[in-house]
Design an enzyme around this catalytic site. Sequence first.
Site, PDB file in Angstrom:
ATOM      1  N   LYS A 176       0.848  -1.211   0.000  1.00 26.71           N
ATOM      2  CA  LYS A 176       0.000   0.000   0.000  1.00 26.71           C
ATOM      3  C   LYS A 176       0.876   1.250   0.000  1.00 26.71           C
ATOM      4  O   LYS A 176       0.634   2.193  -0.752  1.00 26.71           O
ATOM      5  CB  LYS A 176      -0.895   0.003   1.248  1.00 26.71           C
ATOM      6  CG  LYS A 176      -1.594   1.327   1.487  1.00 26.71           C
ATOM      7  CD  LYS A 176      -2.438   1.309   2.739  1.00 26.71           C
ATOM      8  CE  LYS A 176      -1.718   1.680   3.995  1.00 26.71           C
ATOM      9  NZ  LYS A 176      -1.501   3.111   4.220  1.00 26.71           N
ATOM     10  N   ASN A 177       1.907   1.252   0.862  1.00 28.74           N
ATOM     11  CA  ASN A 177       2.693   2.477   1.028  1.00 28.74           C
ATOM     12  C   ASN A 177       3.603   2.782  -0.156  1.00 28.74           C
ATOM     13  O   ASN A 177       4.205   3.854  -0.222  1.00 28.74           O
ATOM     14  CB  ASN A 177       3.507   2.417   2.328  1.00 28.74           C
ATOM     15  CG  ASN A 177       2.598   2.538   3.547  1.00 28.74           C
ATOM     16  OD1 ASN A 177       1.400   2.778   3.413  1.00 28.74           O
ATOM     17  ND2 ASN A 177       3.169   2.370   4.732  1.00 28.74           N
ATOM     18  N   ARG A 188      -4.249   9.854   4.933  1.00 22.64           N
ATOM     19  CA  ARG A 188      -3.083  10.693   5.149  1.00 22.64           C
ATOM     20  C   ARG A 188      -2.307  10.909   3.835  1.00 22.64           C
ATOM     21  O   ARG A 188      -1.782  11.978   3.547  1.00 22.64           O
ATOM     22  CB  ARG A 188      -2.214   9.993   6.193  1.00 22.64           C
ATOM     23  CG  ARG A 188      -0.832  10.530   6.376  1.00 22.64           C
ATOM     24  CD  ARG A 188      -0.807  11.720   7.269  1.00 22.64           C
ATOM     25  NE  ARG A 188       0.552  12.225   7.447  1.00 22.64           N
ATOM     26  CZ  ARG A 188       0.843  13.347   8.040  1.00 22.64           C
ATOM     27  NH1 ARG A 188      -0.096  14.099   8.526  1.00 22.64           N
ATOM     28  NH2 ARG A 188       2.089  13.739   8.164  1.00 22.64           N
ATOM     29  N   CYS A 244      -5.324   7.775   9.827  1.00 17.07           N
ATOM     30  CA  CYS A 244      -5.462   7.210  11.170  1.00 17.07           C
ATOM     31  C   CYS A 244      -5.003   8.200  12.224  1.00 17.07           C
ATOM     32  O   CYS A 244      -4.015   8.908  12.036  1.00 17.07           O
ATOM     33  CB  CYS A 244      -4.627   5.936  11.285  1.00 17.07           C
ATOM     34  SG  CYS A 244      -5.324   4.565  10.388  1.00 17.07           S
ATOM     35  N   ARG A 269      -0.398  14.632  13.581  1.00 16.92           N
ATOM     36  CA  ARG A 269       0.379  14.265  12.386  1.00 16.92           C
ATOM     37  C   ARG A 269       0.544  15.510  11.522  1.00 16.92           C
ATOM     38  O   ARG A 269      -0.127  15.673  10.501  1.00 16.92           O
ATOM     39  CB  ARG A 269      -0.304  13.123  11.622  1.00 16.92           C
ATOM     40  CG  ARG A 269      -0.319  11.839  12.405  1.00 16.92           C
ATOM     41  CD  ARG A 269      -0.962  10.705  11.638  1.00 16.92           C
ATOM     42  NE  ARG A 269      -0.087  10.096  10.654  1.00 16.92           N
ATOM     43  CZ  ARG A 269      -0.425   9.041   9.932  1.00 16.92           C
ATOM     44  NH1 ARG A 269      -1.599   8.486  10.074  1.00 16.92           N
ATOM     45  NH2 ARG A 269       0.409   8.534   9.043  1.00 16.92           N
ATOM     46  N   PRO A 270       1.448  16.402  11.941  1.00 21.97           N
ATOM     47  CA  PRO A 270       1.609  17.655  11.205  1.00 21.97           C
ATOM     48  C   PRO A 270       2.212  17.417   9.817  1.00 21.97           C
ATOM     49  O   PRO A 270       2.756  16.340   9.555  1.00 21.97           O
ATOM     50  CB  PRO A 270       2.564  18.466  12.079  1.00 21.97           C
ATOM     51  CG  PRO A 270       3.295  17.476  12.907  1.00 21.97           C
ATOM     52  CD  PRO A 270       2.396  16.285  13.065  1.00 21.97           C
ATOM     53  N   ILE A 271       2.106  18.427   8.952  1.00 25.99           N
ATOM     54  CA  ILE A 271       2.752  18.339   7.627  1.00 25.99           C
ATOM     55  C   ILE A 271       3.742  19.497   7.469  1.00 25.99           C
ATOM     56  O   ILE A 271       4.031  19.929   6.357  1.00 25.99           O
ATOM     57  CB  ILE A 271       1.711  18.320   6.477  1.00 25.99           C
ATOM     58  CG1 ILE A 271       0.712  19.480   6.598  1.00 25.99           C
ATOM     59  CG2 ILE A 271       0.997  16.990   6.396  1.00 25.99           C
ATOM     60  CD1 ILE A 271      -0.125  19.688   5.333  1.00 25.99           C
ATOM     61  N   ASP A 272       4.231  19.994   8.620  1.00 25.59           N
ATOM     62  CA  ASP A 272       5.144  21.147   8.575  1.00 25.59           C
ATOM     63  C   ASP A 272       6.401  20.860   7.752  1.00 25.59           C
ATOM     64  O   ASP A 272       6.887  21.729   7.019  1.00 25.59           O
ATOM     65  CB  ASP A 272       5.511  21.584  10.008  1.00 25.59           C
ATOM     66  CG  ASP A 272       6.063  20.434  10.843  1.00 25.59           C
ATOM     67  OD1 ASP A 272       5.572  19.297  10.690  1.00 25.59           O
ATOM     68  OD2 ASP A 272       6.987  20.659  11.635  1.00 25.59           O
ATOM     69  N   LEU A 273       6.936  19.639   7.828  1.00 18.75           N
ATOM     70  CA  LEU A 273       8.170  19.333   7.088  1.00 18.75           C
ATOM     71  C   LEU A 273       7.905  19.359   5.580  1.00 18.75           C
ATOM     72  O   LEU A 273       8.740  19.826   4.801  1.00 18.75           O
ATOM     73  CB  LEU A 273       8.721  17.962   7.501  1.00 18.75           C
ATOM     74  CG  LEU A 273       9.074  17.801   8.988  1.00 18.75           C
ATOM     75  CD1 LEU A 273       9.499  16.379   9.297  1.00 18.75           C
ATOM     76  CD2 LEU A 273      10.197  18.775   9.367  1.00 18.75           C
ATOM     77  N   ASP A 285       4.624   0.328  11.950  1.00 22.31           N
ATOM     78  CA  ASP A 285       3.407  -0.316  11.449  1.00 22.31           C
ATOM     79  C   ASP A 285       3.293  -1.780  11.878  1.00 22.31           C
ATOM     80  O   ASP A 285       2.201  -2.357  11.824  1.00 22.31           O
ATOM     81  CB  ASP A 285       3.362  -0.239   9.911  1.00 22.31           C
ATOM     82  CG  ASP A 285       3.015   1.153   9.422  1.00 22.31           C
ATOM     83  OD1 ASP A 285       2.683   2.020  10.246  1.00 22.31           O
ATOM     84  OD2 ASP A 285       3.071   1.380   8.198  1.00 22.31           O
ATOM     85  N   ARG A 336      -8.537  -0.655   4.380  1.00 22.77           N
ATOM     86  CA  ARG A 336      -7.673   0.404   3.858  1.00 22.77           C
ATOM     87  C   ARG A 336      -6.295  -0.140   3.494  1.00 22.77           C
ATOM     88  O   ARG A 336      -5.621   0.437   2.632  1.00 22.77           O
ATOM     89  CB  ARG A 336      -7.510   1.528   4.895  1.00 22.77           C
ATOM     90  CG  ARG A 336      -8.787   2.325   5.117  1.00 22.77           C
ATOM     91  CD  ARG A 336      -8.539   3.547   5.959  1.00 22.77           C
ATOM     92  NE  ARG A 336      -7.314   4.179   5.522  1.00 22.77           N
ATOM     93  CZ  ARG A 336      -6.506   4.887   6.297  1.00 22.77           C
ATOM     94  NH1 ARG A 336      -6.811   5.063   7.564  1.00 22.77           N
ATOM     95  NH2 ARG A 336      -5.423   5.430   5.814  1.00 22.77           N
TER      96      ARG A 336
END
Length: 417
Positions: free
Chosen positions: A22-23, A92, A116, A121-125, A306, A398
């Site tokens: 999946k990933n 995500r 999830c 779960r920031p997306i700052d990076l 995971d 999922r």
Amino acid sequence: MAKLFIEGGRKLKGEVKLQGAKNSALPILAATVLTADESVLHNCPCLTDTETSIKILRCLGAKVNRHGHTLVVNTKDISSDSISDSLMRQMRSSIVFLGAILGRCGRAKLSFPGGCELGPRPIDLHLEALRQMGTEITEHHGELVCCAPKGLNGTKISLSFPSVGATENIMLAATLAKGTTVITNAAREPEIEDLADYLNKCGACIYGAGEGTIVIEGREELHGTSHNIIPDRIVAATLMSAAAVTGSDIVLKDVIPSHLSAVIPVFEEAGCSVSVKEGIMNIECPERPKAWSLTRTTPYPGFPTDAQAPLMAMATIAKGTTVFVENVFESRYKHIGEFLRLGANVKTVGKVAVVQGVEKLYSSSLQAQDLRGSAALVVAALSAQGVAEIDTTKYLDRGYEDFDGVLLSLGAKIQKI
Ligand code: UD1
């Protein structure tokens, strides 16, 4: 809403071919946006998350056809640079479309992603790196309006944490940028290498994927290609845990053992015999696994976060005490409350969980709260006495293709109603 009913205590036997990862599939589906051509993706798992990616691609103007596990994606006529909030919230990974759309269109409009709940779960990076490459980003009530008025420019980006999603987004944005991008402290997961392999087949110029420093030389354009998605190492770890809790011997096909180099030794320490030859893994497990010393989750090549929940299911019935330290996500122990309902003995303090193995788990009604946690509940239920009822399908589908069918084929007593 579907539920799983599992009568535990049955041994498993047989062979399973691992599904595609999946990933890997999700960022590669996003990457097709960069090609303006046709890509043929083999071994693409049938999951709700891959279906969400397909819906996003279609909304952007791509044509996508599925023939079993092969997807034909034609991105010639991309006509939109926006993703709706309802699609963004479904997973995500919707955020990796940002780098791809920016690379293709020079602008993008979308919102913060869902996925999830594993703590913040920031997306700052992601956003900081794209800003460094020349993107102007305005955030307004959760909407992100991104625009690169002078185009994207290659630059040096040093990540403070080797985030998988941020590394992917930068790679996607850098592929068609002007000049060279160098990512230091990049994520080294096998799925990053798979994304680079796909992009390089399309004509991109990416070196060092799978290592801490990735160099991307921007190209004018990419072309289509065909690509085989790598097998899913987390599904492998989950099925290995299922074998261990039931004292079974099973065979997994299409395994890449190097992707499981932090996982296989744990099973060996637990008393299982694991051999892999030409992609075929034989795992033979004792009646009851032994506890092992310590599992600390860290970015690849360390132990994968995971796989923490499925292996903890195994620890709940192991002989002795196992300690887990979850270092990647703040709130990834939601399965523990459900394990306690089965009679497990687990204590947590912050990021540490101490699992004192019990001889038997007893079935109960269980509620899944995230994707890998839901797989862990299934694993635990396979060993429990009686019939467990698990409300899990919203999460399980999922990431695990036809998981009940796979377990049924191995001899588990499992029914989806
Ligand atoms: C990916 C995987 C997920 C896996 C995770 C870690 C996909 C689709 N998902 O998720 O299954 O559990 O890697 O191996 O590939 N972080 C920040 N700021 C950011 C980005 C991340 O602080 O901008 C933090 C996160 O909150 C988390 C850590 O970094 O604590 C790891 O996140 P990241 O590697 O980005 O995970 P994902 O890409 O979301």
